[in-house]
Design an enzyme around this catalytic site. Structure first.
Site, PDB file in Angstrom:
ATOM      1  N   ASP A 171      -0.159   8.155  -3.753  1.00 26.61           N
ATOM      2  CA  ASP A 171       1.125   7.504  -3.515  1.00 26.61           C
ATOM      3  C   ASP A 171       2.119   8.230  -4.416  1.00 26.61           C
ATOM      4  O   ASP A 171       2.093   8.062  -5.638  1.00 26.61           O
ATOM      5  CB  ASP A 171       1.073   6.013  -3.871  1.00 26.61           C
ATOM      6  CG  ASP A 171       2.362   5.286  -3.499  1.00 26.61           C
ATOM      7  OD1 ASP A 171       3.446   5.908  -3.607  1.00 26.61           O
ATOM      8  OD2 ASP A 171       2.303   4.108  -3.113  1.00 26.61           O
ATOM      9  N   HIS A 172       2.961   9.059  -3.818  1.00 26.31           N
ATOM     10  CA  HIS A 172       3.762   9.968  -4.650  1.00 26.31           C
ATOM     11  C   HIS A 172       4.743   9.233  -5.559  1.00 26.31           C
ATOM     12  O   HIS A 172       5.208   9.795  -6.557  1.00 26.31           O
ATOM     13  CB  HIS A 172       4.505  10.997  -3.782  1.00 26.31           C
ATOM     14  CG  HIS A 172       5.665  10.440  -3.015  1.00 26.31           C
ATOM     15  ND1 HIS A 172       5.539   9.946  -1.734  1.00 26.31           N
ATOM     16  CD2 HIS A 172       6.966  10.303  -3.340  1.00 26.31           C
ATOM     17  CE1 HIS A 172       6.716   9.534  -1.302  1.00 26.31           C
ATOM     18  NE2 HIS A 172       7.599   9.743  -2.255  1.00 26.31           N
ATOM     19  N   HIS A 234       4.353   2.108  -1.327  1.00 31.75           N
ATOM     20  CA  HIS A 234       5.267   2.326  -2.449  1.00 31.75           C
ATOM     21  C   HIS A 234       5.717   1.021  -3.106  1.00 31.75           C
ATOM     22  O   HIS A 234       5.663   0.867  -4.327  1.00 31.75           O
ATOM     23  CB  HIS A 234       6.509   3.093  -1.976  1.00 31.75           C
ATOM     24  CG  HIS A 234       6.208   4.400  -1.319  1.00 31.75           C
ATOM     25  ND1 HIS A 234       5.160   5.194  -1.696  1.00 31.75           N
ATOM     26  CD2 HIS A 234       6.827   5.060  -0.308  1.00 31.75           C
ATOM     27  CE1 HIS A 234       5.149   6.290  -0.942  1.00 31.75           C
ATOM     28  NE2 HIS A 234       6.143   6.220  -0.100  1.00 31.75           N
TER      29      HIS A 234
END
Length: 479
Positions: A171-172, A234
Site C-alpha cells: 500500500d504505497h 489507503h
C-alpha cells in the site's frame, strides 16, 4: 530467512506505474548508492522488447518523470536493466523468464502488479520455473481482489508458493513520509498520547480528494468504485495508524498486530452513515470537464465519491466518530487527517466575552507534507473592550524542518524494503481480510437498501448529503 536480493523482477514493467513510479524510484536509489552495485533489474510484460529496446523505453520514462537533478547516474542505471517478454497466461514462457533472471542463490525480489485474474497463473508459472524458492520474496501491488472471497483466493494462490514472511503486500501510502510521521508524532512525544482517546478527542476526519477523473483507468475503475479503490486500502490503513494502540516495538509484527486489532473493531456501518456520489459535468481549476458517464461512454451506478461515519468499538475510541471522505473531480487534490479535540470543560474567559475554539491537529500528507496544531492565544491589547482570544496555528512544514534530506517517492522506500526484506511498511494477510470484511458489509447494505450514487457537479465537495452526514452531529468538514 534474512537476505538482500541481487535480482529484482518487475512484472508490468512497461505499464503506467512502472513509468511514473518504479523506474524513477529505482534510478533514484541507484543514484544515491542505496542498492548494491550487483543488483540486476529484469523487466517483463507483453511488449516485445529486447534489452536495448527496454532501456530506451526506460530512458524516455525517466526523462519524463524523474526530476532533472536526480538523473546524473541515469546511464549507469540503464545498464542494470534487462527484459524478457511474457504472456502471463502462457505457462511455457516462464522458463525463458527464469533463464533471463539467471541464478537466484543470492536472492530474488519480485514486484507483481497484475489484474486479479492473473495472480493464480502467474504464481503457478513462477513455481514451475523455479522462481519461488527460499531465497525469493514477492511484492504484491493492489488490487488484491474485489471482495473478501476473491482476496482469499489470491492470498491462497500466493501462499502455495510464498509463506507470509516472504509476501509483501504493497500500500504505497505507507511509504509516504508523513504517514510514517504519524507513528513518530504519537509515540515519540509524550504531549499527545495521554490525550489520544475519546475523553479528549471529539472526532477524526480523513480526506483523500482527487481532482482527476478516470485518467485511463476506465476498465478497472468502473468495476471497483471509490469504496474499493480508496477506502478499502489507503483510508483504512490511515485510520488504523491513527487509532492503533502503542506497539511494544517498532517492527513489522508489533505494528501490524496493533493495526489489525483496530480493523477488527470497526462496527458494521448503518446505511444512514454512508453517502455515495457520482460526478457530473463541471469545472476544475476554471476548466470544464465532462461527467463520469460521459467519460465512461455509458450510464453506470459506480460511485466516484463516498463519505462514511465509522465507529470503533473498543475502549479507547468508543463514542468517537471517524469521518472518511474520498472522491474524484473534487475542488482540490489533498490527503489529510484532522484530529479535532474537545472543548475545554470550563472556559474561565467566557465572562469576559472571549470565545474559545477547540484545538485541532491537521496532518497533511499530500500534496504538501505538514503538521498544523491550532492553539488559542490572547489577542494583544489592553482588554478594555473585553478579553479576546484567537486561534493561532503552529505549523511544521516538513520541507522546511528537514531541508537537508532528499524528499523521496514512496516507492523508493518500499522497493528498497522489498529488496532488503523489511516488512514493517507492508500489509499482512489478516489486515487485508479484515479490511475486505468491513467493506463487503457496506456494499451488502447498499445492495439491500438499493442505494444509488447521488449526482454532484465536478469541482464541488460531493453531494450535499455528505455535508449533512457531519452537520447533523454539529461537525463541519475541514476544507
Amino acid at each position: 530467512m534474512s537476505f538482500t536480493a541481487d535480482r529484482l523482477l518487475l512484472f508490468g514493467a512497461t505499464g503506467d506505474l512502472a513509468q511514473r513510479m518504479l523506474l524513477p524510484s529505482l534510478c533514484a536509489l541507484h543514484a544515491d548508492e542505496l542498492v548494491h552495485e550487483n543488483l540486476q533489474i529484469i523487466g517483463t510484460a507483453r511488449q516485445d522488447f529486447d534489452d536495448a529496446g527496454f532501456r530506451n523505453f526506460a530512458r524516455a520514462a525517466l526523462e519524463k518523470f524523474l526530476p532533472a537533478d536526480r538523473r546524473g547516474s541515469m546511464a549507469t542505471f540503464l545498464n542494470r536493466l534487462r527484459y524478457q517478454p511474457l504472456d502471463a497466461t502462457n505457462a511455457a514462457g516462464y522458463q525463458a523468464l527464469a533463464a533471463k533472471v539467471g541464478p537466484i542463490e543470492q536472492g530474488l525480489a519480485i514486484f507483481l502488479s497484475t489484474a486479479p485474474s492473473l495472480f493464480e497463473p502467474t504464481i503457478a508459472g513462477l513455481a514451475a520455473s523455479g522462481l519461488t524458492g527460499d531465497k525469493v520474496r514477492i511484492g504484491l501491488e493492489k488490487p488484491l481482489g474485489t471482495c473478501l472471497e476473491s482476496s482469499r483466493e489470491i492470498n491462497d494462490a500466493v501462499a502455495r508458493a510464498f509463506p507470509e514472511e516472504r509476501t509483501f503486500r504493497i500500500d504505497h501510502y505507507l511509504g509516504k513520509e508523513t504517514v510514517q510521521n504519524l507513528l513518530a508524532l504519537r509515540f515519540a512525544n509524550i504531549l499527545f498520547e495521554p490525550l489520544w482517546n475519546g475523553a479528549h478527542i471529539d472526532h477524526v476526519q480523513i480526506t483523500v480528494a482527487e481532482t482527476v477523473g478516470l485518467e485511463g483507468r476506465v476498465g478497472f475503475y468502473d468495476g471497483a468504485g471509490a469504496l474499493r479503490d480508496m477506502v478499502q486500502n489507503h483510508m483504512l490503513q490511515l485510520l488504523a495508524l491513527v487509532a492503533m494502540e502503542p506497539p511494544a516495538n517498532y517492527n513489522a509484527t508489533a505494528i501490524r498486530d496493533e493495526k489489525v486489532k483496530v480493523l477488527r473493531a470497526l462496527r458494521l456501518i448503518d446505511p444512514s452513515e454512508t453517502v455515495t456520489g457520482q460526478y457530473r459535468a463541471g469545472a476544475i481549476g476554471g476548466q470544464g470537464v465532462p461527467g463520469y458517464d460521459e467519460e465512461l461512454g455509458k450510464p453506470s451506478d459506480t460511485e466516484t465519491f463516498v463519505a462514511i461515519k465509522a465507529h470503533l468499538d473498543n475502549w479507547r475510541w468508543k463514542g468517537v466518530p471517524f469521518y472518511l471522505r474520498t472522491g474524484k473531480r473534487l475542488p482540490e487534490r489533498k490527503t489529510e487527517i484532522v484530529v479535532q479535540f474537545r472543548h475545554v470543560p470550563h472556559s474561565i474567559f467566557a465572562g469576559r466575552g472571549a470565545r474559545s475554539v477547540p484545538n485541532r491537529l491537521v496532518i497533511g500528507i499530500q500534496p504538501e507534507e505538514n503538521i498544523t496544531l491550532s492553539l488559542m492565544a490572547k489577542v494583544p491589547g489592553l482588554d478594555r473592550d473585553g478579553f479576546r482570544l484567537r486561534e493561532v496555528p503552529l505549523d511544521i512544514a516538513m520541507a522546511d524542518a528537514f531541508a537537508g534530506p532528499t524528499k523521496r517517492i514512496a516507492y523508493e522506500r518500499l522497493l528498497l524494503d522489498l529488496i532488503e526484506g523489511d516488512q514493517t511498511l507492508f500489509v499482512r494477510r489478516d489486515e487485508v481480510e479484515a479490511q475486505w470484511d468491513w467493506i463487503d458489509g457496506i456494499r451488502a447494505s447498499w445492495t439491500t437498501h438499493e442505494l444509488k450514487p447521488k449526482p454532484y457537479a465536478a469541482g464541488t465537495w460531493g453531494p450535499s448529503a455528505a455535508i449533512a452526514l457531519t452537520e447533523r452531529d454539529g461537525v463541519h468538514w475541514h476544507e
